[in-house]
Design a protein around this motif. Sequence first.
Motif, short mmCIF file in Angstrom:
data_model
loop_
_atom_site.label_atom_id
_atom_site.label_comp_id
_atom_site.label_asym_id
_atom_site.label_seq_id
_atom_site.Cartn_x
_atom_site.Cartn_y
_atom_site.Cartn_z
N UNK A 211 0.88 -1.17 0.00
CA UNK A 211 0.00 0.00 0.00
C UNK A 211 0.91 1.22 0.00
N UNK A 212 0.75 2.09 -0.98
CA UNK A 212 1.64 3.24 -1.10
C UNK A 212 0.82 4.52 -1.27
N UNK A 213 1.42 5.62 -0.86
CA UNK A 213 0.75 6.91 -1.01
C UNK A 213 1.68 8.03 -0.60
N UNK A 214 1.24 9.26 -0.84
CA UNK A 214 2.02 10.44 -0.49
C UNK A 214 1.30 11.21 0.61
N UNK A 215 2.01 11.48 1.68
CA UNK A 215 1.46 12.22 2.82
C UNK A 215 2.10 13.61 2.82
N UNK A 216 1.26 14.65 2.75
CA UNK A 216 1.76 16.02 2.66
C UNK A 216 1.20 16.88 3.79
N UNK A 217 2.07 17.65 4.41
CA UNK A 217 1.66 18.65 5.41
C UNK A 217 2.08 20.02 4.89
N UNK A 318 10.93 11.84 -0.47
CA UNK A 318 10.53 13.07 0.21
C UNK A 318 10.65 14.25 -0.73
N UNK A 319 9.77 15.24 -0.52
CA UNK A 319 9.84 16.50 -1.24
C UNK A 319 9.64 17.64 -0.27
N UNK A 335 6.08 19.76 3.68
CA UNK A 335 6.89 18.54 3.58
C UNK A 335 6.00 17.43 3.05
N UNK A 336 6.50 16.66 2.11
CA UNK A 336 5.75 15.53 1.57
C UNK A 336 6.61 14.28 1.66
N UNK A 337 6.00 13.18 2.08
CA UNK A 337 6.70 11.91 2.21
C UNK A 337 5.98 10.84 1.40
N UNK A 338 6.76 10.02 0.71
CA UNK A 338 6.19 8.85 0.01
C UNK A 338 6.20 7.68 0.98
#
Length: 342
Positions: A211-217, A318-319, A335-338
């Motif tokens: 299960x994959x996704x991008x979490x962004x704050x 990460x971005x 900040x965004x994390x894969x």
Amino acid sequence: MASSFLAFATERFESEITPVLEEYIAIPAKSPHFEPAWAELGHIDRAVRLLDSWARSRPIAGLRTEVVTLPGRTPVLLLEIPAFGVPASADAVLLYGHLDKQPEMVGWDADLGPWKPVRRGDRLYGRGGADDGYAIFASLTAIEAVQASGGQHVRCVVLIEACEESGSYDLPHYVEHLLPRIGTPSLVVCLDSGAGDYERLWMTTSLRGLVAGTLTARVLDQGVHSGDASGVVPSSFRVLRQLLDRIEDAKTGRFLLPSFHTEVPPLRREQAGQAARLLGDTAWKRFPWAGGTQPMSDDPTTIALARTWTPMLSITGAEGLPAIGSAGNVLRPETALKLSVR
């Protein structure tokens, strides 16, 4: 018989397959998730044509190859081989692989690269050779070896897709479209896994899903001076830390969502123990550990189960974080994390 098959396959790989595999490695056929412009660039189509051309050259009785393309979807390569040495029947064996690749990533040695095939001893380096370019070569070479030795096999279907690294979202459409030609196989061989060593033939019985996704704050519309804003504007990185703590125990690494955990069947636990006894500490010593890093467990069976049944979170990208050399005194806007959960 096994030794003659091995000799046959070794000779084919050395003389005929490795040069084509090197051509395949040189094609940057990244999966659509990593290259949205895949259709315009044409790299996946190049890889398909290369493998289709090689397949057509094989001396396999009755072999038919076809590139099948549904509108708006990545192509698949379909190979059909009629029964050999036995009466035709509805029975079939389906052999599966894929030709799309992971992205370049970083960390290559100075003389290596993702699209640069390099042979060192009996190993061939480059993106996609093992995952999963070898699949079509292994499938057809095995069938060719059976026929050349006077053996028998039922009807075989080889299906090579080009979307696996993106989650195989095109594959169900092709399976439905090609179902009359695939039939109902009594055996499906998926050539896209690993092996414990090169001394035995290994079969995968347990494998975690993904299960994959991008979490962004995001906390600001633009970066501001950290001396002015820190203490007033919350850190986007701290927000992500709090969110991640909801799903992972930062001290132990345990994944906290109960729905991702399951009871390991006794047979699978027994198989993991057998594999662990064969592999011993090579199950964890094979990784390139840095400094004094230690595995999360030193018990081989626990390690075997952890790799196949235990859910675990990895941060794979990460971005919003500049390189350290160019990181100024800025409170970053986001900040965004894969996230990758196995």
